[in-house]
Motif scaffolding. Structure first.
Motif, mmCIF file in Angstrom:
data_model
loop_
_atom_site.group_PDB
_atom_site.id
_atom_site.type_symbol
_atom_site.label_atom_id
_atom_site.label_comp_id
_atom_site.label_asym_id
_atom_site.label_seq_id
_atom_site.Cartn_x
_atom_site.Cartn_y
_atom_site.Cartn_z
ATOM 1 N N PRO A 51 -14.196 -34.991 -66.733
ATOM 2 C CA PRO A 51 -13.769 -34.777 -68.120
ATOM 3 C C PRO A 51 -14.104 -35.961 -69.024
ATOM 4 C CG PRO A 51 -12.078 -34.002 -66.617
ATOM 5 C CD PRO A 51 -13.100 -34.680 -65.774
ATOM 6 N N GLY A 52 -13.914 -37.180 -68.516
ATOM 7 C CA GLY A 52 -14.224 -38.354 -69.314
ATOM 8 C C GLY A 52 -15.699 -38.482 -69.611
ATOM 9 N N GLU A 53 -16.549 -38.209 -68.622
ATOM 10 C CA GLU A 53 -18.003 -38.283 -68.820
ATOM 11 C C GLU A 53 -18.480 -37.229 -69.804
ATOM 12 O OE1 GLU A 53 -19.299 -40.018 -64.403
ATOM 13 O OE2 GLU A 53 -19.450 -37.870 -64.849
ATOM 14 N N LEU A 54 -17.929 -36.044 -69.713
ATOM 15 C CA LEU A 54 -18.316 -34.962 -70.630
ATOM 16 C C LEU A 54 -17.907 -35.298 -72.063
ATOM 17 C CD1 LEU A 54 -17.323 -32.040 -68.296
ATOM 18 C CD2 LEU A 54 -19.605 -32.291 -69.311
ATOM 19 N N ALA A 55 -16.681 -35.786 -72.227
ATOM 20 C CA ALA A 55 -16.212 -36.143 -73.561
ATOM 21 C C ALA A 55 -17.025 -37.300 -74.124
ATOM 22 C CB ALA A 55 -14.731 -36.497 -73.525
ATOM 23 N N ARG A 56 -17.342 -38.301 -73.272
ATOM 24 C CA ARG A 56 -18.141 -39.437 -73.729
ATOM 25 C C ARG A 56 -19.521 -38.965 -74.179
ATOM 26 N NH1 ARG A 56 -17.077 -45.034 -74.798
ATOM 27 N NH2 ARG A 56 -18.849 -45.184 -76.215
ATOM 28 N N CYS A 57 -20.104 -38.055 -73.429
ATOM 29 C CA CYS A 57 -21.406 -37.488 -73.777
ATOM 30 C C CYS A 57 -21.362 -36.849 -75.164
ATOM 31 C CB CYS A 57 -21.814 -36.462 -72.728
ATOM 32 S SG CYS A 57 -23.308 -35.534 -73.130
ATOM 33 N N VAL A 58 -20.326 -36.064 -75.438
ATOM 34 C CA VAL A 58 -20.187 -35.391 -76.731
ATOM 35 C C VAL A 58 -20.020 -36.409 -77.850
ATOM 36 C CG1 VAL A 58 -18.679 -33.924 -78.130
ATOM 37 C CG2 VAL A 58 -19.294 -33.221 -75.799
ATOM 38 N N TYR A 59 -19.076 -37.334 -77.698
ATOM 39 C CA TYR A 59 -18.775 -38.276 -78.783
ATOM 40 C C TYR A 59 -19.947 -39.226 -79.053
ATOM 41 C CZ TYR A 59 -13.957 -36.642 -78.317
ATOM 42 O OH TYR A 59 -12.824 -35.869 -78.276
ATOM 43 N N ASP A 60 -20.585 -39.725 -77.994
ATOM 44 C CA ASP A 60 -21.732 -40.613 -78.195
ATOM 45 C C ASP A 60 -22.818 -39.923 -79.004
ATOM 46 O OD1 ASP A 60 -20.660 -42.735 -76.808
ATOM 47 O OD2 ASP A 60 -21.816 -42.404 -74.975
ATOM 48 N N ASN A 61 -23.111 -38.694 -78.642
ATOM 49 C CA ASN A 61 -24.240 -38.015 -79.278
ATOM 50 C C ASN A 61 -23.912 -37.489 -80.668
ATOM 51 O OD1 ASN A 61 -26.687 -37.947 -77.370
ATOM 52 N ND2 ASN A 61 -24.931 -37.592 -76.026
ATOM 53 N N LEU A 62 -22.642 -37.190 -80.924
ATOM 54 C CA LEU A 62 -22.256 -36.887 -82.301
ATOM 55 C C LEU A 62 -22.474 -38.118 -83.182
ATOM 56 C CD1 LEU A 62 -18.985 -34.758 -81.966
ATOM 57 C CD2 LEU A 62 -21.186 -34.013 -82.877
ATOM 58 N N ALA A 63 -22.010 -39.277 -82.726
ATOM 59 C CA ALA A 63 -22.157 -40.503 -83.522
ATOM 60 C C ALA A 63 -23.628 -40.853 -83.732
ATOM 61 C CB ALA A 63 -21.427 -41.651 -82.839
ATOM 62 N N LEU A 64 -24.447 -40.704 -82.703
ATOM 63 C CA LEU A 64 -25.872 -40.979 -82.828
ATOM 64 C C LEU A 64 -26.531 -40.016 -83.823
ATOM 65 C CD1 LEU A 64 -26.644 -41.597 -79.057
ATOM 66 C CD2 LEU A 64 -26.868 -43.309 -80.877
ATOM 67 N N CYS A 65 -26.139 -38.757 -83.747
ATOM 68 C CA CYS A 65 -26.666 -37.768 -84.695
ATOM 69 C C CYS A 65 -26.244 -38.110 -86.122
ATOM 70 C CB CYS A 65 -26.196 -36.375 -84.311
ATOM 71 S SG CYS A 65 -26.877 -35.069 -85.349
ATOM 72 N N TYR A 66 -24.987 -38.525 -86.302
ATOM 73 C CA TYR A 66 -24.522 -38.929 -87.629
ATOM 74 C C TYR A 66 -25.399 -40.047 -88.192
ATOM 75 C CZ TYR A 66 -20.039 -36.582 -86.450
ATOM 76 O OH TYR A 66 -19.068 -35.697 -86.095
ATOM 77 N N ALA A 67 -25.736 -41.024 -87.347
ATOM 78 C CA ALA A 67 -26.533 -42.159 -87.808
ATOM 79 C C ALA A 67 -27.916 -41.721 -88.263
ATOM 80 C CB ALA A 67 -26.644 -43.207 -86.695
ATOM 81 N N VAL A 68 -28.534 -40.835 -87.502
ATOM 82 C CA VAL A 68 -29.862 -40.328 -87.873
ATOM 83 C C VAL A 68 -29.810 -39.577 -89.195
ATOM 84 C CG1 VAL A 68 -31.671 -38.682 -87.226
ATOM 85 C CG2 VAL A 68 -30.727 -40.242 -85.506
ATOM 86 N N GLU A 69 -28.799 -38.720 -89.350
ATOM 87 C CA GLU A 69 -28.724 -37.913 -90.564
ATOM 88 C C GLU A 69 -28.300 -38.750 -91.773
ATOM 89 O OE1 GLU A 69 -30.193 -35.348 -90.528
ATOM 90 O OE2 GLU A 69 -30.107 -34.590 -88.479
ATOM 91 N N LEU A 70 -27.504 -39.790 -91.560
ATOM 92 C CA LEU A 70 -27.157 -40.676 -92.670
ATOM 93 C C LEU A 70 -28.404 -41.384 -93.188
ATOM 94 C CD1 LEU A 70 -24.833 -41.833 -94.393
ATOM 95 C CD2 LEU A 70 -24.639 -43.675 -92.717
ATOM 96 N N GLU A 71 -29.262 -41.798 -92.273
ATOM 97 C CA GLU A 71 -30.529 -42.431 -92.662
ATOM 98 C C GLU A 71 -31.400 -41.442 -93.431
ATOM 99 O OE1 GLU A 71 -34.298 -44.061 -90.152
ATOM 100 O OE2 GLU A 71 -32.341 -44.903 -89.580
ATOM 101 N N ASN A 72 -31.485 -40.193 -92.958
ATOM 102 C CA ASN A 72 -32.236 -39.159 -93.676
ATOM 103 C C ASN A 72 -31.660 -38.923 -95.064
ATOM 104 O OD1 ASN A 72 -34.115 -38.619 -91.650
ATOM 105 N ND2 ASN A 72 -32.813 -37.097 -90.657
ATOM 106 N N LEU A 73 -30.337 -38.911 -95.137
ATOM 107 C CA LEU A 73 -29.649 -38.673 -96.405
ATOM 108 C C LEU A 73 -30.027 -39.735 -97.437
ATOM 109 C CD1 LEU A 73 -27.538 -36.709 -97.606
ATOM 110 C CD2 LEU A 73 -25.761 -38.257 -96.754
ATOM 111 N N GLU A 74 -30.041 -40.983 -97.013
ATOM 112 C CA GLU A 74 -30.394 -42.067 -97.930
ATOM 113 C C GLU A 74 -31.852 -41.960 -98.374
ATOM 114 O OE1 GLU A 74 -27.464 -45.791 -96.927
ATOM 115 O OE2 GLU A 74 -29.263 -45.590 -95.682
ATOM 116 N N LYS A 75 -32.742 -41.617 -97.452
ATOM 117 C CA LYS A 75 -34.161 -41.513 -97.791
ATOM 118 C C LYS A 75 -34.421 -40.377 -98.776
ATOM 119 C CE LYS A 75 -36.043 -43.389 -93.460
ATOM 120 N NZ LYS A 75 -36.755 -43.038 -92.191
#
Length: 487
Positions: free
Chosen positions: A363-387
């Protein structure tokens, strides 16, 4: 005066009361909460519309029991889904859920009749298989032939309670049927779909009086005297209204079943870069545009919890995740396989196997996988948003239920390298209420309303804590996503 927000999401609904004390403050109280979800009947996923109506009526009874005999009411829900009414004004069938598989091939089939670039240039709406345009494109022709009117979910509920039918514009803009420049139904798109403009009631602005509750239709319930207002009925539109921001250097994530990341701008952007990045231009209140990206959001962790039969609460899953090694796998959270899999855990694990990565098991590994990749996706899209917008974003507001996840809030601040301000958790309901108050002359502008929100709700700040591990993970994630898109 008393105001009631009926705020319904894909997994739950609530009725929240606001006592407006004049400029300078309001008090909130939740009066009723209920579960929501779609049901599979005969191979199709439907919303249980009568369940929603009955729960709203139960909630309005509680309003009366709380001593409120007169009130204003506004309804918001998720977007794109609709009900079809026959000539007698009766619902032909329960509304189909946007997660139903009927639109699986709709985008490709639609593209044979109109290029997707043309569709985007006309509407400014991102391509999602569940958009109303694609749902209508594959709709049962017998139902369409029988239909006299189409009403989006909040408008359909408003019609049931008042007898008045409208198309509220913030929600209507999500349908991908309205022209971004003319702000009218696009005839070329309607022709491809095969429906007439007459199918849709008049488009109305948020903040208009819809009508009085027809209490006589619901004589089994002891109801208050209620006047319904067509607020910003798309839940994200209301959440953005309820975002306690000021200035122009901010972005938001409306974090719930979906994570909607965007900015508030005066004019739409339908450039090639916006199309390539799949950003959307949805209409907001007082002439604004919500320029945003749909990200799969908390649906992922909700389904992981459901597959574990809710052995762990969401805070417990976040705590387990915090104990795991970060960034052990990279996952494109917007991959279509995660839209409505039979088993989210198996879908995540299969994705990792196919991409030769460590497979999360606990359960911890699955949740970590979800949260890590949501945050990484947010960072990519925030960069796109600024551009795309040419704006420098200095603060990220996270609002909605997901704003209560302290681990993800800090992780987002770290990965995005930006100050995060979390709250309010009930931003959608608050935005719903703010439009009602503006409509009845409590506030003159969004700025006044947001100032009171900042003064009346508890917010929590998260400062970025940069590290080599985080920076390297983001670089590797971008490379992973780029390679995946080239395949």
């Amino acid at each position: 005066m008393e105001y009631i927000a009926i705020d319904i999401g894909a997994s739950s609904g609530r009725l929240i009361r606001a006592h407006f004390k004049g400029l300078g403050g309001f008090e909130l109280e939740e009066l009723h909460r209920f579960k929501n979800g779609f049901e599979n009947k005969g191979g199709t996923d439907y919303w249980n519309f009568n369940h929603l109506v009955n729960e709203i009526l139960k909630g309005l009874e509680k309003v009366k029991q709380a001593g409120i005999t007169e009130c204003y009411v506004g309804i918001d829900t998720w977007g794109v889904d609709y009900g079809l009414l026959d000539k007698a004004g009766n619902l032909i069938s329960d509304p189909v859920s946007y997660r139903d598989s009927r639109t699986q091939n709709a985008i490709a089939d639609f593209a044979k009749k109109m290029s997707l670039e043309t569709l985007y240039e006309k509407t400014g709406i991102q391509l999602q298989p569940f958009n109303t345009v694609f749902q209508l494109f594959v709709e049962d022709q017998a139902k369409l032939a029988q239909a006299d009117k189409l009403l989006l979910m909040p408008d359909l509920l408003g019609y049931i309670f008042t007898g008045n039918a409208v198309t509220e514009k913030t929600n209507a803009s999500t349908m991908q049927l309205l022209n971004l420049k003319t702000r009218k139904w696009d005839q070329d798109i309607l022709d491809v779909v095969g429906v007439s403009e007459d199918l849709f009631p008049t488009i109305t602005e948020p903040g208009q009086i819809l009508g009085e509750l027809q209490a006589e239709k619901f004589s089994d319930y002891d109801l208050p005297k209620a006047k319904f207002i067509t607020i910003a009925s798309h839940d994200t539109a209301s959440a953005v209204v309820g975002t306690p921001a000021h200035g122009e250097d901010w972005a938001y994530i409306s974090s719930g079943t979906w994570s909607l990341m965007g900015v508030e701008i005066p004019e739409g952007i339908s450039t090639q870069k916006a199309f390539d990045s799949n950003f959307t231009n949805e209409w907001g209140v007082q002439g604004t545009i919500r320029f945003l990206k749909n990200i799969m959001g908390m649906w992922l962790i909700q389904e992981v919890a459901r597959m574990q039969e809710y052995q762990y609460s969401f805070p417990e899953l976040a705590e387990l995740a915090s104990q795991e090694e970060p960034f052990q796998q990279f996952v494109d959270v917007n991959d279509a396989r995660f839209l409505n899999p039979a088993n989210m855990i198996e879908a995540l694990q299969a994705y990792c196997r196919e991409t030769n990565q460590k497979v999360p098991q606990t359960p911890g590994e699955l949740a970590r996988c979800v949260y890590d990749n949501l945050a990484l996706c947010y960072a990519v899209e925030l960069e796109n948003l600024e551009k795309i917008t040419g704006r420098k974003i200095n603060k990220l507001h996270i609002v909605g239920g997901g704003s209560n996840n302290k681990m993800l809030n800090q992780l987002t601040a770290d990965v995005c390298e930006i100050e995060v301000e979390a709250g309010p958790g009930e931003a959608t309901a608050i935005g719903n209420l703010m439009v009602q108050i503006i409509a009845t002359h409590g506030y003159g502008t969004l700025e006044q309303a947001r100032e009171d929100i900042r003064n009346c709700v508890e917010l929590e700040a998260y400062c970025p804590q940069t590290s080599e591990t985080v920076s390297q993970a983001l670089t590797e994630f971008k490379s992973f996503i780029n390679k995946k898109q080239l395949v």
